[in-house]
Design a protein around this motif. Sequence first.
Motif, PDB file in Angstrom:
ATOM      1  N   LYS A 220     -21.539   1.611  -0.317  1.00  0.00           N
ATOM      2  CA  LYS A 220     -22.480   0.535  -0.613  1.00  0.00           C
ATOM      3  C   LYS A 220     -22.359   0.108  -2.073  1.00  0.00           C
ATOM      4  N   GLY A 221     -22.403  -1.206  -2.298  1.00  0.00           N
ATOM      5  CA  GLY A 221     -22.324  -1.729  -3.656  1.00  0.00           C
ATOM      6  C   GLY A 221     -20.922  -1.943  -4.161  1.00  0.00           C
ATOM      7  N   SER A 222     -19.911  -1.799  -3.288  1.00  0.00           N
ATOM      8  CA  SER A 222     -18.525  -2.005  -3.716  1.00  0.00           C
ATOM      9  C   SER A 222     -17.786  -2.820  -2.667  1.00  0.00           C
ATOM     10  N   LEU A 223     -16.576  -3.242  -3.012  1.00  0.00           N
ATOM     11  CA  LEU A 223     -15.750  -4.053  -2.125  1.00  0.00           C
ATOM     12  C   LEU A 223     -14.473  -3.310  -1.759  1.00  0.00           C
ATOM     13  N   PRO A 224     -13.837  -3.674  -0.637  1.00  0.00           N
ATOM     14  CA  PRO A 224     -12.541  -3.054  -0.295  1.00  0.00           C
ATOM     15  C   PRO A 224     -11.482  -3.399  -1.336  1.00  0.00           C
ATOM     16  N   ASN A 225     -10.388  -2.653  -1.296  1.00  0.00           N
ATOM     17  CA  ASN A 225      -9.251  -2.970  -2.169  1.00  0.00           C
ATOM     18  C   ASN A 225      -7.950  -3.149  -1.396  1.00  0.00           C
ATOM     19  N   CYS A 226      -7.999  -3.028  -0.088  1.00  0.00           N
ATOM     20  CA  CYS A 226      -6.802  -3.281   0.720  1.00  0.00           C
ATOM     21  C   CYS A 226      -7.210  -3.865   2.071  1.00  0.00           C
ATOM     22  N   VAL A 227      -6.233  -4.469   2.754  1.00  0.00           N
ATOM     23  CA  VAL A 227      -6.469  -5.180   4.010  1.00  0.00           C
ATOM     24  C   VAL A 227      -5.354  -4.806   4.982  1.00  0.00           C
ATOM     25  N   PRO A 228      -5.678  -4.568   6.267  1.00  0.00           N
ATOM     26  CA  PRO A 228      -4.637  -4.255   7.250  1.00  0.00           C
ATOM     27  C   PRO A 228      -3.909  -5.509   7.708  1.00  0.00           C
ATOM     28  N   MET A 229      -2.616  -5.356   7.956  1.00  0.00           N
ATOM     29  CA  MET A 229      -1.808  -6.479   8.436  1.00  0.00           C
ATOM     30  C   MET A 229      -0.653  -5.965   9.285  1.00  0.00           C
ATOM     31  N   ALA A 230      -0.351  -6.681  10.348  1.00  0.00           N
ATOM     32  CA  ALA A 230       0.783  -6.331  11.195  1.00  0.00           C
ATOM     33  C   ALA A 230       2.094  -6.657  10.484  1.00  0.00           C
ATOM     34  N   PHE A 231       3.161  -5.959  10.900  1.00  0.00           N
ATOM     35  CA  PHE A 231       4.504  -6.254  10.388  1.00  0.00           C
ATOM     36  C   PHE A 231       5.532  -5.905  11.454  1.00  0.00           C
ATOM     37  N   ARG A 232       6.701  -6.518  11.327  1.00  0.00           N
ATOM     38  CA  ARG A 232       7.802  -6.230  12.250  1.00  0.00           C
ATOM     39  C   ARG A 232       8.594  -5.036  11.737  1.00  0.00           C
ATOM     40  N   TRP A 233       8.802  -4.048  12.595  1.00  0.00           N
ATOM     41  CA  TRP A 233       9.584  -2.885  12.190  1.00  0.00           C
ATOM     42  C   TRP A 233      11.052  -3.269  12.039  1.00  0.00           C
ATOM     43  N   PRO A 234      11.658  -2.996  10.882  1.00  0.00           N
ATOM     44  CA  PRO A 234      13.090  -3.270  10.718  1.00  0.00           C
ATOM     45  C   PRO A 234      13.919  -2.244  11.484  1.00  0.00           C
ATOM     46  N   THR A 235      15.131  -2.609  11.817  1.00  0.00           N
ATOM     47  CA  THR A 235      16.064  -1.655  12.412  1.00  0.00           C
ATOM     48  C   THR A 235      16.672  -0.798  11.313  1.00  0.00           C
ATOM     49  N   TRP A 236      17.328   0.304  11.715  1.00  0.00           N
ATOM     50  CA  TRP A 236      17.964   1.148  10.700  1.00  0.00           C
ATOM     51  C   TRP A 236      19.133   0.420  10.050  1.00  0.00           C
ATOM     52  N   GLN A 237      19.764  -0.497  10.798  1.00  0.00           N
ATOM     53  CA  GLN A 237      20.857  -1.276  10.196  1.00  0.00           C
ATOM     54  C   GLN A 237      20.324  -2.214   9.122  1.00  0.00           C
ATOM     55  N   GLU A 238      19.128  -2.809   9.363  1.00  0.00           N
ATOM     56  CA  GLU A 238      18.538  -3.711   8.377  1.00  0.00           C
ATOM     57  C   GLU A 238      18.130  -2.976   7.108  1.00  0.00           C
ATOM     58  N   LEU A 239      17.901  -1.674   7.216  1.00  0.00           N
ATOM     59  CA  LEU A 239      17.571  -0.869   6.042  1.00  0.00           C
ATOM     60  C   LEU A 239      18.823  -0.434   5.280  1.00  0.00           C
ATOM     61  N   GLY A 240      19.997  -0.806   5.788  1.00  0.00           N
ATOM     62  CA  GLY A 240      21.240  -0.452   5.114  1.00  0.00           C
ATOM     63  C   GLY A 240      21.671   0.976   5.344  1.00  0.00           C
ATOM     64  N   GLU A 241      21.132   1.620   6.403  1.00  0.00           N
ATOM     65  CA  GLU A 241      21.483   3.000   6.701  1.00  0.00           C
ATOM     66  C   GLU A 241      22.756   3.077   7.547  1.00  0.00           C
ATOM     67  N   LYS A 242      23.559   4.100   7.305  1.00  0.00           N
ATOM     68  CA  LYS A 242      24.790   4.296   8.081  1.00  0.00           C
ATOM     69  C   LYS A 242      24.517   4.967   9.412  1.00  0.00           C
ATOM     70  N   THR A 243      23.413   5.693   9.493  1.00  0.00           N
ATOM     71  CA  THR A 243      22.988   6.333  10.732  1.00  0.00           C
ATOM     72  C   THR A 243      21.480   6.128  10.875  1.00  0.00           C
ATOM     73  N   PRO A 244      20.928   6.331  12.082  1.00  0.00           N
ATOM     74  CA  PRO A 244      19.482   6.154  12.258  1.00  0.00           C
ATOM     75  C   PRO A 244      18.654   7.374  11.892  1.00  0.00           C
ATOM     76  N   ALA A 245      19.275   8.415  11.332  1.00  0.00           N
ATOM     77  CA  ALA A 245      18.583   9.698  11.153  1.00  0.00           C
ATOM     78  C   ALA A 245      17.308   9.569  10.318  1.00  0.00           C
ATOM     79  N   TYR A 246      17.402   8.928   9.156  1.00  0.00           N
ATOM     80  CA  TYR A 246      16.232   8.858   8.277  1.00  0.00           C
ATOM     81  C   TYR A 246      15.243   7.800   8.762  1.00  0.00           C
ATOM     82  N   TRP A 247      15.753   6.699   9.297  1.00  0.00           N
ATOM     83  CA  TRP A 247      14.876   5.673   9.875  1.00  0.00           C
ATOM     84  C   TRP A 247      13.991   6.278  10.956  1.00  0.00           C
ATOM     85  N   ALA A 248      14.585   7.083  11.832  1.00  0.00           N
ATOM     86  CA  ALA A 248      13.832   7.657  12.943  1.00  0.00           C
ATOM     87  C   ALA A 248      12.709   8.575  12.453  1.00  0.00           C
TER      88      ALA A 248
END
Length: 355
Positions: A220-248
């Motif tokens: 009470k007496g304060s305001l939020p500092n962040c807001v939720p928002m949807a986003f599209r999950w990138p593929t592991w290739q779009e992250l520049g990864e050679k394998t999906p290991a870390y993306w997964a």
Amino acid sequence: VRSHFASRCEQDPLYQLRDLVLVVDACDLGGFVSDGLLCLKEGCESTSYGDLRLLWHVLCREPQVPLAVPPNSGEQLLRPVLNRTSELAQLLLSALCKELNPTRGGRHDLGSSELPNLEVFMSHSACEGAPLGIRITQTAKPGQLLCFYPGRVFRAEETQLPKSDMLYSNEYEGIYLDGKGWYPAHWRKHPLLEPRASGANTLWHGNRLAAGNLLNHPPKGSLPNCVPMAFRWPTWQELGEKTPAYWARLVPHVVIKEGRVVRTASGRTESENADQGQSQGKVWFPPWPHMGVALVAVRGLQPGDELHWNYRLHPRADSKPGLARFPDWYEPVDDDAFERVVADGVLGEEKPVAV
């Protein structure tokens, strides 16, 4: 913590859905309802329109145009905000992949922004039955993506939704995210989590920033500092990864259908393939098919600041004289005052909050 579980109108006549999916707060399940991420249908007065306006100020507004105002159209708001949030999520996830990969020395390419560092702690703004909160340990600017909302994914047509206190509706896509029992693995030995994370449904995931299920409503007496928002999950290739290991390891979700896990980051399970007559030729690590939810800073943050977002509880549908309209810890956020503070902050003119 104070998160949500979904409630459908046909299951309980107390809750009037209109065109929205409403969700109930965990601290008091007696008729208080809250908006999740809501679908912007034409002609629908959605409270997520207000969240999109806030995000437009910090993600899309040009600071050199001080009199600029957000578009009136929900679609004109949604498209640029969704695209920018997805870009930020891709940058952050790419940096987290590099952090996990010892051969890259934990280096990332986020320009002048930093990879957020979050702490779980005993929060004064939390309710008695859910005492934890999340705070940041460094400064953050408006428009910085801070964390993700983890959990099990349920499609809108799911008939076996769990009675969870962390089931959150993402109506940009029409799915539910259940964050109950999901914790970042690097907090496995944390003294605050160890006694609370011993149940059979506890899952320790590999994304250290997927802690959005632990955020509180502002006191009470304060305001939020962040807001939720949807986003599209990138593929592991779009992250520049050679394998999906870390993306997964960073995808903090599994898909549930009729009580069974039918999809993980590695792809559909054999049970779902069999249901679709596709038990052979399984595709490994395909693109993640559902949107994620991110929490974006809309105000400047200092080290030690707790992260808060607006739960948007509705009054009890059965409110009567002498019956509380809201839980005692909850105070509605003044949306107009909140937007003024956010807009001023973008221009470097944020003033002390008086609500």
